[in-house]
Scaffold this motif. Structure first.
Motif, short mmCIF file in Angstrom:
data_model
loop_
_atom_site.label_atom_id
_atom_site.label_comp_id
_atom_site.label_asym_id
_atom_site.label_seq_id
_atom_site.Cartn_x
_atom_site.Cartn_y
_atom_site.Cartn_z
N GLU A 245 3.98 1.52 -1.12
CA GLU A 245 4.62 1.63 -2.43
C GLU A 245 3.65 2.15 -3.49
O GLU A 245 4.03 2.94 -4.36
N ALA A 246 2.39 1.73 -3.40
CA ALA A 246 1.38 2.23 -4.35
C ALA A 246 1.15 3.72 -4.14
O ALA A 246 1.05 4.49 -5.12
N SER B 262 9.04 9.30 -1.89
CA SER B 262 9.75 8.03 -2.11
C SER B 262 10.73 7.81 -0.98
O SER B 262 11.04 8.71 -0.23
N ASN B 263 11.24 6.58 -0.92
CA ASN B 263 12.24 6.25 0.10
C ASN B 263 13.48 7.14 -0.05
O ASN B 263 14.05 7.59 0.95
N GLU C 109 0.83 -1.21 0.00
CA GLU C 109 0.00 0.00 0.00
C GLU C 109 0.87 1.27 0.00
O GLU C 109 0.57 2.23 -0.72
N GLN D 127 3.31 5.82 -2.91
CA GLN D 127 4.53 6.48 -3.40
C GLN D 127 4.51 6.59 -4.92
O GLN D 127 4.86 7.63 -5.49
N ALA D 128 4.10 5.50 -5.58
CA ALA D 128 4.05 5.49 -7.05
C ALA D 128 3.06 6.52 -7.58
O ALA D 128 3.28 7.13 -8.63
N ASP D 129 1.97 6.74 -6.84
CA ASP D 129 0.96 7.72 -7.24
C ASP D 129 1.34 9.14 -6.85
O ASP D 129 0.61 10.08 -7.16
N GLY D 130 2.44 9.29 -6.12
CA GLY D 130 2.90 10.62 -5.73
C GLY D 130 2.25 11.15 -4.46
O GLY D 130 2.43 12.31 -4.11
N HIS D 131 1.48 10.31 -3.76
CA HIS D 131 0.81 10.76 -2.53
C HIS D 131 1.74 10.72 -1.32
O HIS D 131 1.46 11.35 -0.30
#
Length: 113
Positions: A98-99, A108-109, A96, A101-105
């Motif tokens: 990672e998803a 990132s690490n 969840e 992060q991928a959506d920009g919400h």
């Protein structure tokens, strides 16, 4: 003595692990109560009754040991099951995050470091 420390095979047959665990904990508690009651009887008993009371004490200790032997693998199984549940929840949480992060919400690490 109450005689509550009897075999649990009939009480827990067909029940799930948590039910077995609870039944064994209850049996352990009853055994402990019976042992305390017997200790009080021993303290007040005349000498001629001590042998009988010591035999009863031995039976109670044996029953308590039997319950502990039965309880140990059930507790191990419950711990293993809980560990698997926590690991699955952790893995889902990572997915969840990672998803998000991928959506920009979420950052990132690399951005967090």
């Amino acid at each position: 003595m109450s005689g509550n420390t009897q075999s649990l095979s009939g009480e827990v047959a067909g029940g799930d692990l948590a039910e077995k665990h609870n039944a064994l904990l209850e049996a352990l508690g009853r055994a402990d109560i019976d042992i305390v009651r017997l200790k009080k009887q021993v303290q007040r008993a005349p000498a001629e009754q001590l042998e009988t009371l010591l035999v009863q004490a031995g039976r109670l200790v044996d029953e308590r040991a039997r319950v502990l032997v039965e309880l140990a693998p059930i507790e191990a199984a419950l711990i293993a099951r809980r560990t698997r549940e926590f690991e699955a929840a952790r893995d889902q949480w990572v997915v969840e995050i990672e998803a998000l992060q991928a959506d920009g919400h979420l950052p990132s690490n690399e951005e967090v470091r």
